[in-house]
Design a protein around this motif. Structure first.
Motif, PDB file in Angstrom:
ATOM      1  N   ILE A   1      41.746  37.928 -54.760  1.00  0.00           N
ATOM      2  CA  ILE A   1      42.291  37.695 -56.098  1.00  0.00           C
ATOM      3  C   ILE A   1      43.216  36.481 -56.051  1.00  0.00           C
ATOM      4  N   VAL A   2      43.061  35.590 -57.021  1.00  0.00           N
ATOM      5  CA  VAL A   2      43.936  34.435 -57.155  1.00  0.00           C
ATOM      6  C   VAL A   2      45.031  34.812 -58.134  1.00  0.00           C
ATOM      7  N   HIS A   3      46.287  34.621 -57.728  1.00  0.00           N
ATOM      8  CA  HIS A   3      47.413  35.079 -58.524  1.00  0.00           C
ATOM      9  C   HIS A   3      48.339  33.899 -58.821  1.00  0.00           C
ATOM     10  N   PHE A   4      48.601  33.666 -60.101  1.00  0.00           N
ATOM     11  CA  PHE A   4      49.541  32.641 -60.520  1.00  0.00           C
ATOM     12  C   PHE A   4      50.777  33.322 -61.090  1.00  0.00           C
ATOM     13  N   SER A   5      51.948  32.817 -60.718  1.00  0.00           N
ATOM     14  CA  SER A   5      53.197  33.352 -61.232  1.00  0.00           C
ATOM     15  C   SER A   5      54.122  32.180 -61.515  1.00  0.00           C
ATOM     16  N   ASP A   6      54.684  32.133 -62.713  1.00  0.00           N
ATOM     17  CA  ASP A   6      55.536  31.017 -63.122  1.00  0.00           C
ATOM     18  C   ASP A   6      54.822  29.683 -62.902  1.00  0.00           C
ATOM     19  N   GLN A   7      53.536  29.661 -63.229  1.00  0.00           N
ATOM     20  CA  GLN A   7      52.678  28.478 -63.181  1.00  0.00           C
ATOM     21  C   GLN A   7      52.443  27.946 -61.777  1.00  0.00           C
ATOM     22  N   GLY A   8      52.733  28.723 -60.765  1.00  0.00           N
ATOM     23  CA  GLY A   8      52.453  28.334 -59.389  1.00  0.00           C
ATOM     24  C   GLY A   8      51.495  29.320 -58.758  1.00  0.00           C
ATOM     25  N   ARG A   9      50.745  28.850 -57.813  1.00  0.00           N
ATOM     26  CA  ARG A   9      49.775  29.714 -57.145  1.00  0.00           C
ATOM     27  C   ARG A   9      50.462  30.463 -56.015  1.00  0.00           C
ATOM     28  N   ARG A  10      50.298  31.762 -55.988  1.00  0.00           N
ATOM     29  CA  ARG A  10      50.860  32.570 -54.904  1.00  0.00           C
ATOM     30  C   ARG A  10      49.891  32.584 -53.733  1.00  0.00           C
ATOM     31  N   ALA A  11      50.440  32.824 -52.564  1.00  0.00           N
ATOM     32  CA  ALA A  11      49.606  32.918 -51.362  1.00  0.00           C
ATOM     33  C   ALA A  11      48.638  34.084 -51.499  1.00  0.00           C
ATOM     34  N   ALA A  12      47.517  33.965 -50.835  1.00  0.00           N
ATOM     35  CA  ALA A  12      46.520  35.038 -50.849  1.00  0.00           C
ATOM     36  C   ALA A  12      47.130  36.313 -50.286  1.00  0.00           C
ATOM     37  N   ARG A  13      46.683  37.443 -50.794  1.00  0.00           N
ATOM     38  CA  ARG A  13      47.183  38.730 -50.326  1.00  0.00           C
ATOM     39  C   ARG A  13      46.780  38.931 -48.874  1.00  0.00           C
ATOM     40  N   LYS A  14      47.701  39.450 -48.103  1.00  0.00           N
ATOM     41  CA  LYS A  14      47.404  39.751 -46.705  1.00  0.00           C
ATOM     42  C   LYS A  14      47.398  41.262 -46.552  1.00  0.00           C
ATOM     43  N   ASN A  15      46.222  41.814 -46.424  1.00  0.00           N
ATOM     44  CA  ASN A  15      46.089  43.250 -46.233  1.00  0.00           C
ATOM     45  C   ASN A  15      46.322  43.586 -44.763  1.00  0.00           C
TER      46      ASN A  15
END
Length: 114
Positions: free
Chosen positions: A93-107
């Motif tokens: 999943i690609v996640h944007f927060s406050d118009q910035g891209r968050r790092a990929a989830r690390k399971n």
């Protein structure tokens, strides 16, 4: 007595995503919406966004069990959608927060169930 660790497949672990839009115009509607959100939290879901909750389960059978439990708790009004996807898909999943891209989830490499 020791037991061998159980490794769960990223293709077997499923994520449930519950998205909903519930009316909150009247006091009974607000109470129903709050009750539904609290039910999801009690069922082990985590809030991803205000009306989006996620939880992992071990396989399609467990997914269907959760859907059945949610079905019994549906409010009278509103729209509710339930999605499922594998842990591997959830990781991408690609996640944007406050118009910035968050790092990929690390399971985690391994999931421990107690």
């Amino acid at each position: 007595m020791t037991t061998a660790p159980v490794y769960l497949s990223g293709y077997r672990i499923m994520w449930i995503l519950v998205m909903f839009d519930l009316p909150t115009d009247t006091k009974p509607q607000r109470k129903a919406a709050t009750g539904f959100r609290n039910f999801l939290l009690d069922e082990g879901f985590e809030r991803s966004q205000f009306s989006v909750y996620a939880r992992f389960v071990n396989g399609k059978e467990a997914f269907q069990t959760r859907v059945n439990r949610i079905t019994r708790q549906l409010p009278d009004k509103g729209d509710i959608q339930i999605l499922n996807f594998t842990d591997r898909q959830y990781r991408d999943i690609v996640h944007f927060s406050d118009q910035g891209r968050r790092a990929a989830r690390k399971n985690p490499e391994q999931l421990a169930l107690f």
